[in-house]
Design a protein around this motif. Structure first.
Motif, PDB file in Angstrom:
ATOM      1  N   UNK A  85      19.414  32.633  24.447  1.00  0.00           N
ATOM      2  CA  UNK A  85      19.347  32.897  23.008  1.00  0.00           C
ATOM      3  C   UNK A  85      19.041  34.372  22.751  1.00  0.00           C
ATOM      4  N   UNK A  86      18.090  34.913  23.478  1.00  0.00           N
ATOM      5  CA  UNK A  86      17.688  36.305  23.284  1.00  0.00           C
ATOM      6  C   UNK A  86      18.817  37.252  23.676  1.00  0.00           C
ATOM      7  N   UNK A  87      19.449  37.017  24.822  1.00  0.00           N
ATOM      8  CA  UNK A  87      20.506  37.902  25.290  1.00  0.00           C
ATOM      9  C   UNK A  87      21.734  37.850  24.381  1.00  0.00           C
ATOM     10  N   UNK A  88      22.057  36.669  23.876  1.00  0.00           N
ATOM     11  CA  UNK A  88      23.259  36.513  23.056  1.00  0.00           C
ATOM     12  C   UNK A  88      23.130  37.207  21.709  1.00  0.00           C
ATOM     13  N   UNK A  89      21.923  37.423  21.240  1.00  0.00           N
ATOM     14  CA  UNK A  89      21.756  38.079  19.940  1.00  0.00           C
ATOM     15  C   UNK A  89      22.382  39.467  19.915  1.00  0.00           C
TER      16      UNK A  89
END
Length: 216
Positions: A85-89
């Protein structure tokens, strides 16, 4: 015995072990091809896709490609794994979708999530849901999306992954093609490769996919 409950996402180690090499991962290295395929399928029958939801966007490659291709006015992405989730932002921020760090089963149980979408994307998600979760998720998806772009490995495909790639997904449930079809068929009609049409929105008389031979 599963060490993690896949429906609720995975630890960072899972993503590092299984998705480190994006050159080999369907929906990552060829994300734009998937999006262009969908664009062509809908364009052929003059179907407008104005809203998109991705029900487990992972690193965000396919979701990003779909948003860039369709440019919907409204979009939603779900991803339960904190690290993904964090990386995809970073990948998704320029499209400004609504992003929720939650799993598909929880989202389907949330009655406040009443918005409907033209297209739902659900790639390599359903194999991580148990039977009770699947029984609740599939009819709810049919109520909330008009079309569903779905990929899920059957037991035969999972065995091929083991034999050809030595890939064992210890968190995935094993189900046959027939089992998945029995779960899906009361709620969706197959109208193209990987593409399902909700029976809550369309039937044989109202569908834009009118080639009767290819509806099943």
């Amino acid at each position: 015995m599963k060490q993690e409950k896949g429906a609720e996402g995975f630890s960072e180690n899972y993503w590092l072990e299984n998705y480190a090499d994006v050159d080999d991962m369907d929906g990552m290295y060829n994300a734009r091809d998937h999006a262009h395929y969908l664009k062509a399928v809908f364009a052929l029958d003059q179907i407008a896709i104005r809203s998109i939801a991705d029900f487990g966007f992972g690193p965000g490659h396919l979701f990003s490609a779909a948003l860039d291709t369709f440019k919907p006015y409204r979009s939603l992405g779900l991803e339960p794994s904190a690290s993904a989730f964090i990386k995809a932002q970073t990948v998704l921020k320029r499209y400004q979708p609504q992003l929720l760090q939650t799993d598909l089963a929880s989202w389907c149980r949330d009655s406040s999530q009443h918005k409907r979408f033209d297209l739902g994307i659900c790639t390599s998600v359903l194999q991580y849901l148990n039977d009770q979760e699947l029984a609740a998720v599939i009819p709810t998806l049919a109520l909330r999306v008009k079309y569903l772009y779905l990929t899920v490995p059957t037991a035969a495909e999972q065995q091929r992954f083991v034999e050809e790639y030595q890939f064992v997904d210890q968190y995935a449930y094993s189900r046959t093609r027939q089992q998945y079809r029995e779960l899906l068929s009361p709620h969706f009609t197959v109208v193209s490769s990987r593409l399902l049409e909700s029976k809550q929105f369309y039937n044989d008389q109202t569908s834009d996919f009118t080639e009767d031979l290819f509806r099943f």
